[in-house]
Scaffold this motif. Structure first.
Motif, PDB file in Angstrom:
ATOM      1  N   UNK A 103       0.833  -1.204   0.000  1.00 10.65           N
ATOM      2  CA  UNK A 103       0.000   0.000   0.000  1.00 10.65           C
ATOM      3  C   UNK A 103       0.869   1.256   0.000  1.00 10.65           C
ATOM      4  N   UNK A 104       1.912   1.259   0.824  1.00 10.87           N
ATOM      5  CA  UNK A 104       2.802   2.421   0.871  1.00 10.87           C
ATOM      6  C   UNK A 104       3.584   2.567  -0.427  1.00 10.87           C
ATOM      7  N   UNK A 105       4.057   1.453  -0.982  1.00  8.61           N
ATOM      8  CA  UNK A 105       4.836   1.505  -2.217  1.00  8.61           C
ATOM      9  C   UNK A 105       3.981   2.009  -3.387  1.00  8.61           C
ATOM     10  N   UNK A 106       2.720   1.585  -3.428  1.00 10.66           N
ATOM     11  CA  UNK A 106       1.806   2.006  -4.502  1.00 10.66           C
ATOM     12  C   UNK A 106       1.145   3.348  -4.202  1.00 10.66           C
ATOM     13  N   UNK A 107       1.455   3.913  -3.046  1.00  9.42           N
ATOM     14  CA  UNK A 107       0.884   5.200  -2.627  1.00  9.42           C
ATOM     15  C   UNK A 107      -0.639   5.154  -2.593  1.00  9.42           C
ATOM     16  N   UNK A 108      -1.172   4.009  -2.192  1.00  3.85           N
ATOM     17  CA  UNK A 108      -2.605   3.888  -2.010  1.00  3.85           C
ATOM     18  C   UNK A 108      -3.409   3.878  -3.289  1.00  3.85           C
ATOM     19  N   UNK A 109      -2.773   3.469  -4.403  1.00  9.56           N
ATOM     20  CA  UNK A 109      -3.485   3.480  -5.683  1.00  9.56           C
ATOM     21  C   UNK A 109      -3.244   2.171  -6.433  1.00  9.56           C
ATOM     22  N   UNK A 110      -4.191   1.838  -7.304  1.00  7.30           N
ATOM     23  CA  UNK A 110      -4.065   0.640  -8.120  1.00  7.30           C
ATOM     24  C   UNK A 110      -2.895   0.792  -9.082  1.00  7.30           C
ATOM     25  N   UNK A 111      -2.102  -0.251  -9.231  1.00  7.59           N
ATOM     26  CA  UNK A 111      -0.926  -0.191 -10.107  1.00  7.59           C
ATOM     27  C   UNK A 111      -1.310  -0.042 -11.572  1.00  7.59           C
ATOM     28  N   UNK A 112      -2.520  -0.458 -11.965  1.00  2.00           N
ATOM     29  CA  UNK A 112      -2.909  -0.416 -13.371  1.00  2.00           C
ATOM     30  C   UNK A 112      -3.720   0.823 -13.730  1.00  2.00           C
ATOM     31  N   UNK A 113      -4.785   1.098 -12.974  1.00  3.74           N
ATOM     32  CA  UNK A 113      -5.677   2.203 -13.348  1.00  3.74           C
ATOM     33  C   UNK A 113      -5.481   3.453 -12.501  1.00  3.74           C
ATOM     34  N   UNK A 114      -4.757   3.348 -11.395  1.00  7.02           N
ATOM     35  CA  UNK A 114      -4.498   4.503 -10.552  1.00  7.02           C
ATOM     36  C   UNK A 114      -5.630   4.865  -9.616  1.00  7.02           C
ATOM     37  N   UNK A 115      -6.676   4.035  -9.564  1.00 11.85           N
ATOM     38  CA  UNK A 115      -7.791   4.324  -8.660  1.00 11.85           C
ATOM     39  C   UNK A 115      -7.337   4.188  -7.215  1.00 11.85           C
ATOM     40  N   UNK A 116      -7.933   5.000  -6.341  1.00 12.58           N
ATOM     41  CA  UNK A 116      -7.566   4.963  -4.939  1.00 12.58           C
ATOM     42  C   UNK A 116      -7.968   3.666  -4.261  1.00 12.58           C
ATOM     43  N   UNK A 117      -7.122   3.208  -3.346  1.00 14.19           N
ATOM     44  CA  UNK A 117      -7.386   2.018  -2.549  1.00 14.19           C
ATOM     45  C   UNK A 117      -7.712   2.469  -1.135  1.00 14.19           C
ATOM     46  N   UNK A 118      -8.752   1.905  -0.559  1.00 17.38           N
ATOM     47  CA  UNK A 118      -9.191   2.309   0.770  1.00 17.38           C
ATOM     48  C   UNK A 118      -8.083   2.144   1.804  1.00 17.38           C
ATOM     49  N   UNK A 119      -7.956   3.152   2.669  1.00 11.76           N
ATOM     50  CA  UNK A 119      -6.981   3.093   3.758  1.00 11.76           C
ATOM     51  C   UNK A 119      -7.349   1.996   4.761  1.00 11.76           C
ATOM     52  N   UNK A 120      -8.575   1.503   4.668  1.00 12.34           N
ATOM     53  CA  UNK A 120      -9.019   0.450   5.574  1.00 12.34           C
ATOM     54  C   UNK A 120      -8.109  -0.771   5.515  1.00 12.34           C
ATOM     55  N   UNK A 121      -7.628  -1.124   4.322  1.00 13.58           N
ATOM     56  CA  UNK A 121      -6.854  -2.360   4.162  1.00 13.58           C
ATOM     57  C   UNK A 121      -5.562  -2.346   4.980  1.00 13.58           C
ATOM     58  N   UNK A 122      -4.714  -1.337   4.854  1.00 15.80           N
ATOM     59  CA  UNK A 122      -3.503  -1.350   5.696  1.00 15.80           C
ATOM     60  C   UNK A 122      -3.809  -1.151   7.173  1.00 15.80           C
ATOM     61  N   UNK A 123      -4.915  -0.467   7.491  1.00 17.14           N
ATOM     62  CA  UNK A 123      -5.280  -0.285   8.899  1.00 17.14           C
ATOM     63  C   UNK A 123      -5.596  -1.631   9.539  1.00 17.14           C
ATOM     64  N   UNK A 124      -6.392  -2.449   8.857  1.00 15.79           N
ATOM     65  CA  UNK A 124      -6.737  -3.768   9.388  1.00 15.79           C
ATOM     66  C   UNK A 124      -5.478  -4.630   9.517  1.00 15.79           C
ATOM     67  N   UNK A 125      -4.622  -4.585   8.504  1.00 13.89           N
ATOM     68  CA  UNK A 125      -3.396  -5.378   8.554  1.00 13.89           C
ATOM     69  C   UNK A 125      -2.494  -4.943   9.707  1.00 13.89           C
ATOM     70  N   UNK A 126      -2.274  -3.623   9.813  1.00 14.25           N
ATOM     71  CA  UNK A 126      -1.404  -3.128  10.875  1.00 14.25           C
ATOM     72  C   UNK A 126      -2.003  -3.380  12.254  1.00 14.25           C
ATOM     73  N   UNK A 127      -3.310  -3.172  12.398  1.00 13.75           N
ATOM     74  CA  UNK A 127      -3.962  -3.390  13.683  1.00 13.75           C
ATOM     75  C   UNK A 127      -3.852  -4.853  14.105  1.00 13.75           C
ATOM     76  N   UNK A 128      -4.094  -5.760  13.173  1.00 15.02           N
ATOM     77  CA  UNK A 128      -3.997  -7.186  13.499  1.00 15.02           C
ATOM     78  C   UNK A 128      -2.579  -7.557  13.895  1.00 15.02           C
ATOM     79  N   UNK A 129      -1.587  -7.036  13.177  1.00 17.45           N
ATOM     80  CA  UNK A 129      -0.203  -7.319  13.509  1.00 17.45           C
ATOM     81  C   UNK A 129       0.198  -6.777  14.866  1.00 17.45           C
ATOM     82  N   UNK A 130      -0.174  -5.531  15.154  1.00 20.14           N
ATOM     83  CA  UNK A 130       0.215  -4.902  16.418  1.00 20.14           C
ATOM     84  C   UNK A 130      -0.468  -5.584  17.597  1.00 20.14           C
ATOM     85  N   UNK A 131      -1.751  -5.887  17.467  1.00 23.06           N
ATOM     86  CA  UNK A 131      -2.461  -6.540  18.568  1.00 23.06           C
ATOM     87  C   UNK A 131      -1.918  -7.944  18.815  1.00 23.06           C
TER      88      UNK A 131
END
Length: 311
Positions: A103-131
């Motif tokens: 997500x950070x490498x792609x700057x929150x955007x799709x690699x093909x069309x450039x559409x924004x990706x919800x910040x929810x995805x890295x939040x869930x991943x980071x929250x699960x990892x930290x907890x």
């Protein structure tokens, strides 16, 4: 030295492993959070269609003919189809699916069309990892810690599903309840997490957790004619009772109700929402359950200490 010996002897390696594992599982939880409600809705629609579908239709000559069978729906579960961009439907490659980093490498955007990706995805991943890492850090190596981390994963998934859909699926709450009851067969472990509890505490916790909220629900409906919560809340509270024991039900419900009331008042005051706007209670139960998992004995000791006379 085996991997298990290294995990047991090195707290730093164990916590780091749980952090990495939590990030990976968090990526899968994103799939569960999005797809499970869709799967349930499709299942309910299919069941309704089967009940509503007529047994036969009439052709132009008035003769009865069998209804044409509907086309089989496209497979949709937690594995199929492959994850893709919601905008352009381009498949997400393995390199684009690395938790948080992609997500950070792609700057929150799709690699093909450039559409924004919800910040929810890295939040869930980071929250699960930290907890997960927090549980590992507090309790150390051992199977009760692994069980506590699994409980954490369930609570994360249930929290975000309830936030999105005001739904606590039976396919998550009921397995969580039965796992808690099953673990109680092995009884409490000295020096580890407050789980598993003994079988008596677990069974009473499950019964008391369910019946307490069930009673509040029906009393509230009797007095107001409205439904104050859903049956999923009863099952989640019962599951927490099975995992943490009946003694921890009071701290859980007090914390959940207190924070829920504050959030509800804030939403009414600052967001201008109507008093009738429903607010999911599951996230507050899940958060309170996790805090009690981590600090339950300390909370109870501090609470009782307030009422003990000092010399």
């Amino acid at each position: 030295m085996s991997v298990f010996d290294l995990l047991a002897s090195s707290p730093f390696f164990f916590v780091g492993t749980c952090l990495l594992l939590g990030l990976i599982v968090g990526s899968f939880l994103n799939v569960v959070i999005y797809r499970l409600p869709v799967m349930l809705e499709r299942q309910w629609r299919e069941q309704c269609s089967e009940l509503a579908a007529p047994g036969s239709t009439s052709d132009s000559g008035g003769k009865a003919s069998a209804a044409a069978p509907p086309a089989p729906p496209e497979r949709f579960n937690l594995v199929v189809p492959r994850s893709a961009c919601p905008s352009c439907k381009a498949p997400i490659t393995a390199l684009q699916n690395i938790p948080v980093i992609s997500y950070l490498f792609l700057k929150g955007r799709c690699a093909k069309c450039g559409a924004g990706i919800s910040i929810r995805y890295p939040i869930v991943e980071a929250l699960t990892g930290v907890l997960s890492a927090a549980v590992a850090w507090k309790y150390g190596f051992g199977w009760p810690t692994a069980a506590a981390i699994v409980l954490t994963w369930f609570l994360v998934a249930l929290t975000f599903i309830d936030v999105d859909h005001q739904l606590l699926p039976d396919s998550l709450t009921l397995p969580l309840l039965w796992i808690g009851l099953l673990l109680s067969l092995w009884g409490p472990q000295a020096g580890g997490p407050p789980i598993p509890v003994d079988m008596r505490s677990s069974i009473i916790g499950a019964i008391a957790g369910y019946l307490s909220l069930w009673s509040v629900y029906h009393l509230f409906r009797l007095l107001t004619g409205k439904e104050g919560m859903g049956y999923g809340d009863f099952k989640l509270f019962a599951a927490l009772g099975a995992w943490l024991g009946w003694k921890m039900l009071l701290p859980i419900i007090l914390f959940a109700a207190g924070v829920g009331a504050v959030v509800g008042i804030a939403m009414l005051s600052f967001r201008g929402q109507a008093r009738s706007t429903p607010i999911a209670f599951g996230p507050f139960l899940a958060a309170a359950g996790w805090l009690v998992l981590m600090f339950g004995p300390e909370i109870v000791t501090a609470y009782l200490g307030m009422f003990v006379a000092r010399p």
